[in-house]
Design an enzyme around this catalytic site. Structure first.
Site, PDB file in Angstrom:
ATOM      1  N   GLY A 173       0.491  -1.192   0.028  1.00 30.73           N
ATOM      2  CA  GLY A 173      -0.102   0.048  -0.232  1.00 30.73           C
ATOM      3  C   GLY A 173       1.052   1.303  -0.253  1.00 30.73           C
ATOM      4  O   GLY A 173       0.341   2.729   0.596  1.00 30.73           O
ATOM      5  N   SER A 174       2.162   1.061   0.171  1.00 25.11           N
ATOM      6  CA  SER A 174       2.846   2.391  -0.382  1.00 25.11           C
ATOM      7  C   SER A 174       2.449   3.414  -1.470  1.00 25.11           C
ATOM      8  O   SER A 174       2.034   4.618  -1.072  1.00 25.11           O
ATOM      9  CB  SER A 174       4.769   2.584  -0.315  1.00 25.11           C
ATOM     10  OG  SER A 174       4.433   1.527  -2.302  1.00 25.11           O
ATOM     11  N   ASN A 175       1.549   3.466  -2.780  1.00 29.76           N
ATOM     12  CA  ASN A 175       1.119   4.015  -3.279  1.00 29.76           C
ATOM     13  C   ASN A 175       0.126   4.727  -2.476  1.00 29.76           C
ATOM     14  O   ASN A 175       0.059   5.732  -2.966  1.00 29.76           O
ATOM     15  CB  ASN A 175       0.853   3.144  -4.925  1.00 29.76           C
ATOM     16  CG  ASN A 175       2.215   3.662  -6.059  1.00 29.76           C
ATOM     17  OD1 ASN A 175       2.460   4.345  -6.207  1.00 29.76           O
ATOM     18  ND2 ASN A 175       2.702   1.939  -6.216  1.00 29.76           N
ATOM     19  N   MET A 211      -3.604  -6.730  -6.949  1.00 30.33           N
ATOM     20  CA  MET A 211      -3.043  -7.861  -8.333  1.00 30.33           C
ATOM     21  C   MET A 211      -3.925  -8.947  -8.440  1.00 30.33           C
ATOM     22  O   MET A 211      -3.858  -9.946  -8.574  1.00 30.33           O
ATOM     23  CB  MET A 211      -1.885  -8.464  -7.225  1.00 30.33           C
ATOM     24  CG  MET A 211      -1.210  -7.692  -6.943  1.00 30.33           C
ATOM     25  SD  MET A 211      -0.395  -6.106  -8.170  1.00 30.33           S
ATOM     26  CE  MET A 211       1.278  -7.421  -8.309  1.00 30.33           C
ATOM     27  N   ARG A 212      -5.239  -7.819  -9.109  1.00 32.16           N
ATOM     28  CA  ARG A 212      -6.446  -8.735  -9.493  1.00 32.16           C
ATOM     29  C   ARG A 212      -7.072  -8.470 -10.549  1.00 32.16           C
ATOM     30  O   ARG A 212      -6.820  -7.012 -10.076  1.00 32.16           O
ATOM     31  CB  ARG A 212      -7.053  -9.401  -9.207  1.00 32.16           C
ATOM     32  CG  ARG A 212      -8.240 -10.409  -8.183  1.00 32.16           C
ATOM     33  CD  ARG A 212      -8.566 -10.261  -7.092  1.00 32.16           C
ATOM     34  NE  ARG A 212      -9.961 -10.696  -7.384  1.00 32.16           N
ATOM     35  CZ  ARG A 212     -10.157 -12.136  -7.808  1.00 32.16           C
ATOM     36  NH1 ARG A 212      -9.668 -13.150  -7.333  1.00 32.16           N
ATOM     37  NH2 ARG A 212     -11.223 -12.682  -7.953  1.00 32.16           N
ATOM     38  N   LEU A 233      -9.124  -7.151 -13.487  1.00 33.12           N
ATOM     39  CA  LEU A 233     -11.523  -6.622 -13.540  1.00 33.12           C
ATOM     40  C   LEU A 233     -11.791  -7.590 -14.414  1.00 33.12           C
ATOM     41  O   LEU A 233     -11.520  -7.360 -15.069  1.00 33.12           O
ATOM     42  CB  LEU A 233     -10.836  -4.971 -13.094  1.00 33.12           C
ATOM     43  CG  LEU A 233     -10.194  -3.894 -12.752  1.00 33.12           C
ATOM     44  CD1 LEU A 233     -11.071  -3.006 -12.686  1.00 33.12           C
ATOM     45  CD2 LEU A 233      -9.910  -4.797 -10.821  1.00 33.12           C
ATOM     46  N   ASN A 255      -4.908   3.049 -12.599  1.00 32.33           N
ATOM     47  CA  ASN A 255      -3.457   1.812 -12.824  1.00 32.33           C
ATOM     48  C   ASN A 255      -2.116   2.899 -12.525  1.00 32.33           C
ATOM     49  O   ASN A 255      -1.668   3.243 -14.068  1.00 32.33           O
ATOM     50  CB  ASN A 255      -3.506   0.160 -13.211  1.00 32.33           C
ATOM     51  CG  ASN A 255      -3.102  -0.394 -13.194  1.00 32.33           C
ATOM     52  OD1 ASN A 255      -2.703  -0.637 -11.648  1.00 32.33           O
ATOM     53  ND2 ASN A 255      -2.062  -1.610 -13.848  1.00 32.33           N
ATOM     54  N   HIS A 288       1.992   0.822 -13.117  1.00 32.88           N
ATOM     55  CA  HIS A 288       2.606   0.035 -13.473  1.00 32.88           C
ATOM     56  C   HIS A 288       3.799  -0.173 -13.228  1.00 32.88           C
ATOM     57  O   HIS A 288       4.469   1.138 -14.143  1.00 32.88           O
ATOM     58  CB  HIS A 288       2.447  -0.674 -14.872  1.00 32.88           C
ATOM     59  CG  HIS A 288       2.312  -2.108 -15.067  1.00 32.88           C
ATOM     60  ND1 HIS A 288       2.228  -2.982 -14.574  1.00 32.88           N
ATOM     61  CD2 HIS A 288       3.562  -2.273 -16.192  1.00 32.88           C
ATOM     62  CE1 HIS A 288       3.509  -3.875 -15.365  1.00 32.88           C
ATOM     63  NE2 HIS A 288       3.716  -3.801 -15.677  1.00 32.88           N
ATOM     64  N   GLU A 330       6.833   6.200  -8.824  1.00 31.85           N
ATOM     65  CA  GLU A 330       5.384   6.278  -8.636  1.00 31.85           C
ATOM     66  C   GLU A 330       5.075   7.018  -7.562  1.00 31.85           C
ATOM     67  O   GLU A 330       3.998   6.925  -7.727  1.00 31.85           O
ATOM     68  CB  GLU A 330       5.247   4.450  -8.360  1.00 31.85           C
ATOM     69  CG  GLU A 330       6.396   3.376  -8.887  1.00 31.85           C
ATOM     70  CD  GLU A 330       5.533   1.876  -9.000  1.00 31.85           C
ATOM     71  OE1 GLU A 330       4.186   1.537  -8.729  1.00 31.85           O
ATOM     72  OE2 GLU A 330       6.753   0.845  -8.950  1.00 31.85           O
TER      73      GLU A 330
HETATM   74  C1  GAR Z   1       3.815  -0.946  -6.906  1.00 34.04           C
HETATM   75  O1  GAR Z   1       5.450  -1.322  -7.875  1.00 34.04           O
HETATM   76  C2  GAR Z   1       3.105  -1.890  -7.971  1.00 34.04           C
HETATM   77  O2  GAR Z   1       3.348  -0.325  -9.547  1.00 34.04           O
HETATM   78  C3  GAR Z   1       3.080  -2.921  -8.995  1.00 34.04           C
HETATM   79  O3  GAR Z   1       2.839  -3.228  -7.323  1.00 34.04           O
HETATM   80  C4  GAR Z   1       3.440  -2.692  -6.448  1.00 34.04           C
HETATM   81  C5  GAR Z   1       2.401  -2.409  -5.072  1.00 34.04           C
HETATM   82  O4  GAR Z   1       3.539  -1.485  -4.448  1.00 34.04           O
HETATM   83  N1  GAR Z   1       1.496  -3.398  -9.283  1.00 34.04           N
HETATM   84  C6  GAR Z   1       1.614  -3.692 -10.501  1.00 34.04           C
HETATM   85  O5  GAR Z   1       2.675  -4.375 -10.821  1.00 34.04           O
HETATM   86  C7  GAR Z   1       0.647  -4.229 -10.809  1.00 34.04           C
HETATM   87  N2  GAR Z   1       0.367  -4.947 -12.428  1.00 34.04           N
HETATM   88  P1  GAR Z   1       2.210  -0.937  -3.238  1.00 34.04           P
HETATM   89  O6  GAR Z   1       1.290  -1.838  -2.391  1.00 34.04           O
HETATM   90  O7  GAR Z   1       3.027  -0.705  -2.061  1.00 34.04           O
HETATM   91  O8  GAR Z   1       1.505   0.377  -3.478  1.00 34.04           O
END
Ligand code: GAR
Length: 206
Positions: free
Chosen positions: A15-17, A93-94, A96, A110, A112, A177
């Site tokens: 969940g850092s984003n 990570m699912r 839709l 999203n 990526h 990100e």
């Molecule tokens: C992030 O690096 C995001 O870009 C990636 O998962 C990580 C989640 O980090 N997403 C994907 O790969 C989607 N295909 P977070 O939980 O710390 O935000």
């Protein structure tokens, strides 16, 4: 003055984003937005705990053996219940279902960890290193029916250095990100951009 747009955040893990978006809002960098609800398909996701700590609505909706469309219907109902305007996938990570995507046209974003269209899917940073690219980065895009495919809102680049492993590269990309997501949300909420073909372009003032 118009009301703040209500964000629905979907996450599966760290969940850092999400935290970066929440910090941007509390730091006044996204004055047009508020977080209406944070939803996770994993009840034990650290991101969900972080949302609770911040006093936000935090809801676990696990698939629990249900078909994708049925699970998604429960998430859609929760998003509607919280009158969400814009959905941000933040490490969700699912995939839709098509019903989910068509329920919120051009209202799902999203992030990526690669420069799409290179390296869609899982482990993008590992794919980038294995391919030998010298520049990597992240992409914020609208979600459409295809994986990591919708119109690109913005991208940020980072160098790949010779000593990188997937962890050092992922950390360098993650820093970007956290900047990119808030910027992309601001861009979308500004109403100053529109989709032209596959391009996301500023609306001309004239
Ligand atoms: C992030 O690096 C995001 O870009 C990636 O998962 C990580 C989640 O980090 N997403 C994907 O790969 C989607 N295909 P977070 O939980 O710390 O935000």
């Amino acid at each position: 003055m118009s009301a703040r747009k209500r964000l629905g955040i979907l996450l599966s893990g760290r969940g850092s984003n999400f935290v970066a978006i929440a910090d941007a809002i509390s730091g006044g960098k996204l004055p047009g937005a508020e977080i209406a609800v944070v939803i996770s398909n994993k009840a034990d996701a650290p991101g969900l705990a972080a949302a609770r700590e911040r006093g936000l609505n935090a809801v676990a909706i696990e698939a629990g053996g249900r078909k994708r469309a049925e699970h998604d219907a429960a998430i859609i109902a929760c998003l509607r219940e919280h009158s969400v305007d814009l959905i941000c996938l933040a490490g969700y990570m699912r995939l839709l279902s098509p019903e989910f995507v068509s329920s919120f046209p051009q209202r799902i974003l999203n992030i990526h960890p690669s420069l799409l269209p290179a390296f869609p899917g899982l482990d993008a940073q590992r794919q980038s290193l294995a391919y030998g690219v010298k520049v990597a980065g992240c992409t914020v895009h609208f979600v459409d029916e295809q994986l990591d495919h919708g119109v690109i809102i913005l991208q940020k680049t980072v160098p790949v250095v010779d000593t990188d492993d997937e962890h050092t590269l992922a950390a360098r990309i993650l820093e970007q990100e956290h900047v990119a997501y808030a910027e992309a949300i601001a861009r979308v909420l500004s109403n100053k951009y529109r989709i032209v073909g596959r391009r996301y372009l500023p609306v001309s003032e004239t």
